[in-house]
Design a protein around this motif. Structure first.
Motif, mmCIF file in Angstrom:
data_model
loop_
_atom_site.group_PDB
_atom_site.id
_atom_site.type_symbol
_atom_site.label_atom_id
_atom_site.label_comp_id
_atom_site.label_asym_id
_atom_site.label_seq_id
_atom_site.Cartn_x
_atom_site.Cartn_y
_atom_site.Cartn_z
ATOM 1 N N VAL A 95 0.683 -0.964 0.138
ATOM 2 C CA VAL A 95 0.038 0.256 0.057
ATOM 3 C C VAL A 95 0.980 1.100 -0.118
ATOM 4 C CG1 VAL A 95 -1.729 1.126 1.460
ATOM 5 C CG2 VAL A 95 -1.830 -1.292 0.975
ATOM 6 N N GLY A 96 0.516 2.388 -0.882
ATOM 7 C CA GLY A 96 1.350 3.465 -1.129
ATOM 8 C C GLY A 96 2.554 3.404 -1.975
ATOM 9 N N GLN A 97 2.846 2.091 -2.595
ATOM 10 C CA GLN A 97 4.025 1.929 -3.367
ATOM 11 C C GLN A 97 3.551 2.252 -4.672
ATOM 12 O OE1 GLN A 97 7.110 0.076 -2.841
ATOM 13 N NE2 GLN A 97 6.643 -1.244 -1.103
ATOM 14 N N PRO A 98 4.222 2.748 -5.736
ATOM 15 C CA PRO A 98 3.789 3.013 -7.008
ATOM 16 C C PRO A 98 3.716 1.750 -7.832
ATOM 17 C CG PRO A 98 5.805 4.215 -6.696
ATOM 18 C CD PRO A 98 5.640 3.351 -5.383
ATOM 19 N N ILE A 99 2.778 1.612 -8.548
ATOM 20 C CA ILE A 99 2.737 0.345 -9.234
ATOM 21 C C ILE A 99 3.882 0.079 -10.110
ATOM 22 C CG2 ILE A 99 1.006 1.408 -11.020
ATOM 23 C CD1 ILE A 99 0.493 -2.249 -9.959
ATOM 24 N N ALA A 100 4.455 1.106 -10.751
ATOM 25 C CA ALA A 100 5.473 0.968 -11.515
ATOM 26 C C ALA A 100 6.558 0.279 -11.188
ATOM 27 C CB ALA A 100 5.743 2.302 -12.295
ATOM 28 N N GLY A 101 6.622 0.313 -9.935
ATOM 29 C CA GLY A 101 8.094 -0.220 -9.393
ATOM 30 C C GLY A 101 7.904 -1.747 -9.357
ATOM 31 N N PHE A 102 6.681 -2.221 -9.788
ATOM 32 C CA PHE A 102 6.483 -3.826 -9.858
ATOM 33 C C PHE A 102 6.453 -4.146 -11.224
ATOM 34 C CE2 PHE A 102 5.039 -2.640 -5.709
ATOM 35 C CZ PHE A 102 5.515 -3.269 -4.794
ATOM 36 N N LEU A 103 6.450 -3.364 -12.013
ATOM 37 C CA LEU A 103 6.686 -3.837 -13.432
ATOM 38 C C LEU A 103 8.172 -3.620 -13.992
ATOM 39 C CD1 LEU A 103 3.729 -1.464 -14.523
ATOM 40 C CD2 LEU A 103 3.628 -3.841 -13.847
ATOM 41 N N SER A 104 8.487 -4.622 -15.063
ATOM 42 C CA SER A 104 9.717 -4.462 -15.738
ATOM 43 C C SER A 104 9.681 -4.470 -17.193
ATOM 44 C CB SER A 104 10.468 -5.774 -15.233
ATOM 45 O OG SER A 104 10.070 -6.945 -15.408
ATOM 46 N N GLY A 105 10.590 -4.425 -18.039
ATOM 47 C CA GLY A 105 10.514 -4.549 -19.405
ATOM 48 C C GLY A 105 9.943 -3.266 -20.162
ATOM 49 N N THR A 106 10.028 -3.426 -21.696
ATOM 50 C CA THR A 106 9.547 -2.236 -22.187
ATOM 51 C C THR A 106 8.075 -2.163 -22.304
ATOM 52 O OG1 THR A 106 9.931 -3.675 -24.228
ATOM 53 C CG2 THR A 106 11.487 -2.067 -23.963
ATOM 54 N N SER A 107 7.304 -3.431 -22.217
ATOM 55 C CA SER A 107 6.011 -3.408 -22.387
ATOM 56 C C SER A 107 5.345 -2.572 -21.154
ATOM 57 C CB SER A 107 5.363 -4.751 -22.537
ATOM 58 O OG SER A 107 5.805 -5.550 -21.539
ATOM 59 N N SER A 108 5.934 -2.515 -20.039
ATOM 60 C CA SER A 108 5.351 -1.748 -18.929
ATOM 61 C C SER A 108 4.823 -0.328 -19.105
ATOM 62 C CB SER A 108 6.375 -1.811 -17.663
ATOM 63 O OG SER A 108 6.815 -3.109 -17.578
ATOM 64 N N ALA A 109 5.617 0.183 -19.960
ATOM 65 C CA ALA A 109 5.134 1.696 -20.412
ATOM 66 C C ALA A 109 3.740 1.506 -21.058
ATOM 67 C CB ALA A 109 6.196 2.214 -21.313
ATOM 68 N N ASP A 110 3.353 0.468 -21.677
ATOM 69 C CA ASP A 110 2.116 0.437 -22.225
ATOM 70 C C ASP A 110 1.151 0.394 -21.276
ATOM 71 O OD1 ASP A 110 3.218 0.156 -24.705
ATOM 72 O OD2 ASP A 110 2.974 -2.019 -24.804
ATOM 73 N N LEU A 111 1.268 -0.412 -20.077
ATOM 74 C CA LEU A 111 0.392 -0.514 -18.889
ATOM 75 C C LEU A 111 0.137 0.902 -18.484
ATOM 76 C CD1 LEU A 111 -1.478 -2.167 -17.286
ATOM 77 C CD2 LEU A 111 0.413 -2.973 -15.741
ATOM 78 N N MET A 112 1.343 1.625 -18.239
ATOM 79 C CA MET A 112 1.066 2.949 -17.632
ATOM 80 C C MET A 112 0.319 3.920 -18.447
ATOM 81 S SD MET A 112 2.497 2.216 -14.639
ATOM 82 C CE MET A 112 2.198 3.615 -14.090
ATOM 83 N N THR A 113 0.662 3.586 -19.937
ATOM 84 C CA THR A 113 -0.217 4.500 -20.744
ATOM 85 C C THR A 113 -1.831 4.268 -20.531
ATOM 86 O OG1 THR A 113 1.710 4.291 -22.102
ATOM 87 C CG2 THR A 113 -0.399 5.511 -23.107
ATOM 88 N N ALA A 114 -1.909 2.987 -20.506
ATOM 89 C CA ALA A 114 -3.185 2.370 -20.453
ATOM 90 C C ALA A 114 -4.072 2.934 -19.139
ATOM 91 C CB ALA A 114 -3.488 0.774 -20.621
#
Ligand SMILES: Nc1ncnc2c1ncn2[C@@H]1O[C@H](COP(=O)(O)OP(=O)(O)OP(=O)(O)O)[C@@H](O)[C@H]1O
Ligand SMILES: [Mg+2]
Length: 442
Positions: A95-114
Motif C-alpha cells: 500500500v502506497g507504493q507506485p505500481i510502476a515499481g513492480f513492472l519490468s521490461g519495455t511493455s510496462s510503459a504500455d500499461l502505464m499509458t493504459a
C-alpha cells in the motif's frame, strides 16, 4: 465559557421560569433519544461495513487472478493475495507504493499509458506488461477499469491481470495435442491409402490370376501335344511304314490332340485378351482423359449401349426411354457409351431372374447441363455398399462376372468431362444420374 461561568439551575429557573424549564428538559430528552437512535444506526452501519470488509477481503484472498487497486497517483491502495504472493510482499508493504515499481521490461510503459488513458477517458483498456515476481519477470495481461468516487470523480484504477505464462502454456499444450491429432489423422489417411492400394493390388492380382492361369494351363497342354507330335514326326522321318504310322497316330491320340490344339490356342488367346482388357481398363483408370469433346446425343448413345447390352444378355429386361428425342451433351461419345453400357449392364445384372425387370432411361436439360438418368426396379444397393460402389474393384458379382472397375472408371470419365456421376436416392430400385455440359448451345 468556563464551568464557573455557567449559570446555576436555580439561577436559570429563576431567570426563565418553570414552564420554560420544562421545555428545556424535554428538549434535552429528545436530543438524548436522537443520540441513542443515531448510535444504533451507527452500530448497524458499522456491522454492515464490517461484513462488506470481510466480503471484500475474502475476494482479495481467494481470487486467483491478480487484482490491484490504485489511487490517482498510480500507487497501490489494495491488492489481492495472489498479487502479494507473486511479488513476495504483504499487502501492508504494498500500500502506497507506485505500481510502476513492480513492472519490468519495455511493455510496462504500455500499461502505464493504459492506466492514464483509463483515468482520463473513464473507459476500460487492456495492456500486457511484465510483472517482477519472486521467480522473475512474468508476462501478464491486465484489464484496466476506472475506479470512480461519488459524483464520478476519479479515484484511481482497478487492475485485473491473468498470467499469460499459464495461458501460453495451456495454449502450447493445446497446440501440441492438436499437432499430435493431425499427425494421427495423417497416419490414418496414409494407412487407409495403403489399405486401398493393397485392396487395389489384391483385386488386380485376383483378376489377372484367372486369365493368366488359363493361358498357363493351355500352354501346358500345348507342350504335351508337341511332345507327342515330335514322337510321331521322328517316326515319320526315320522311315516308318504307313501301317506303323497309322497305329502310332491312334496310340498317341493325335486326332484328338489336333482338335484340342485349336481350343488350347483359342483359350490362350482369350486369356491374353482378358489380361489386355484389364490392363486397358486400369490404364484408363489412371490416364488423363484425352480426345476432343463434341456434341453427342445422349439418347442415341444410350440406345446403342442398350442394344449392345441386350445382345450379350440372356435375361429379358424391358427398356423404356423417356424425355426429349435428343439430348446433346458436350462429350467424347466413346467414353460416354462406355459409361452408359456399364450402367445398363449393372442394372440388367442386378435384375437377373426378375420377372418385371424394367429399366428406364430418361434425358433432360437443366440450364447449361444435359442429364441422363438410368433407373431400374431391381433390388437396389444396400446402404452398407453405397459408399463403396465407386471404389475400384468393389464388386458383389461372382468371380469372372465383374471386375468392380465399371463404376469407378465411369465416375472418372464423368469427372474428366467436367460433369458428375451420382447415385440418386430412391425409395426402391436404383437410379444413377450422369450430368454433363450441354452441347447444343456452342
Ligand atoms: N443398378 C444396380 N443395382 C444394384 N447394384 C448395383 C447396381 N449398379 C451397381 N451395383 C453394385 O455396384 C457394384 C460395382 O459396380 P461396378 O460397375 O463398379 O462393378 P461390377 O459391375 O461389379 O464389375 P464391372 O463393371 O467391372 O464388370 C456392383 O458389383 C453391384 O454390387
Ligand atoms: Mg459394372
Amino acid at each position: 465559557m468556563s464551568p464557573d461561568q455557567f449559570p446555576s439551575p436555580d439561577t436559570l429557573r429563576a431567570d426563565i421560569g418553570d414552564a420554560a424549564w420544562v421545555d428545556v428538559m424535554q428538549a434535552v430528552d429528545r436530543t438524548y433519544a436522537e443520540l441513542v437512535d443515531y448510535q444504533e444506526q451507527l452500530e448497524t452501519r458499522n456491522a454492515e461495513l464490517e461484513a462488506l470488509r470481510t466480503f471484500l477481503s475474502s475476494i482479495m484472498h481467494s481470487i486467483s487472478d491478480y487484482l490491484v487497486v490504485t489511487d490517482t497517483a498510480d500507487c497501490i491502495a489494495d491488492a489481492s493475495r495472489s498479487f502479494c504472493k507473486a511479488v513476495g510482499l504483504p499487502v501492508e508493504k504494498l500500500v502506497g507504493q507506485p505500481i510502476a515499481g513492480f513492472l519490468s521490461g519495455t511493455s510496462s510503459a504500455d500499461l502505464m499509458t493504459a492506466i492514464s488513458r483509463t483515468m482520463a477517458q473513464r473507459a476500460e483498456k487492456t495492456a500486457e506488461a511484465e510483472l517482477s515476481t519472486t521467480i522473475g519477470p512474468e508476462p501478464v495481461e491486465f484489464r484496466v477499469s476506472p475506479r470512480l468516487r461519488a459524483g464520478r470523480k476519479r479515484a484511481g484504477v482497478i487492475l485485473t491481470g491473468r498470467p499469460l505464462g499459464e495461458l501460453r502454456r495451456a495454449y502450447s499444450e493445446l497446440e501440441t495435442s492438436h499437432e499430435e491429432l493431425k499427425q494421427a489423422q495423417t497416419q490414418l489417411v496414409r494407412n487407409e491409402k495403403l489399405a486401398s492400394l493393397g485392396r487395389l493390388l489384391a483385386g488386380v492380382a485376383h483378376e489377372l490370376n484367372n486369365p493368366i492361369s488359363f493361358v498357363y494351363a493351355n500352354t501346358h497342354a500345348l507342350e504335351k501335344y508337341i511332345n507327342r507330335f515330335e514322337t510321331y514326326f521322328d517316326r515319320v522321318q526315320s522311315g516308318a511304314s504307313r501301317d506303323e504310322l497309322v497305329t502310332l497316330r491312334a496310340d498317341l491320340k493325335l486326332d484328338r490332340d489336333l482338335r484340342n490344339l485349336r481350343t488350347a490356342i483359342n483359350g490362350a488367346r482369350d486369356g491374353a485378351e482378358r489380361v489386355k482388357n484389364i490392363v486397358e481398363d486400369l490404364r484408363r483408370l489412371s490416364a488423363e482423359g484425352s480426345g476432343e469433346l463434341r456434341p453427342t446425343d445422349l439418347v442415341q448413345t444410350a440406345r446403342i449401349s442398350a442394344d449392345w447390352v441386350e445382345r450379350g444378355s440372356k435375361s429379358h429386361v424391358k427398356i423404356t426411354f423417356s424425355g426429349a428425342e435428343q439430348c446433346i451433351a458436350h462429350a467424347r461419345g466413346g467414353h460416354i457409351q462406355q459409361v452408359l453400357m456399364n450402367l445398363i449392364q449393372n442394372a440388367v445384372d442386378a435384375m437377373s431372374g426378375q420377372d418385371d425387370a424394367t429399366l428406364d432411361i430418361a434425358t433432360r436439360y437443366e440450364d447449361t447441363r444435359a442429364i441422363i438418368e438410368v433407373t431400374d426396379n431391381g433390388p437396389g444397393i444396400p446402404d452398407s455398399a453405397k459408399a463403396k460402389i465407386f471404389d475400384p474393384f468393389f464388386t458383389t458379382k461372382e468371380v469372372g462376372q465383374g471386375t468392380g472397375l465399371g463404376l469407378s472408371i465411369s465416375h472418372k470419365i464423368a469427372d474428366e468431362h467436367g460433369g458428375a456421376l451420382e447415385l440418386v436416392p430412391t425409395d426402391s430400385g436404383t437410379c444413377f444420374r450422369l450430368t454433363l455440359n450441354r452441347g447444343d448451345q456452342t
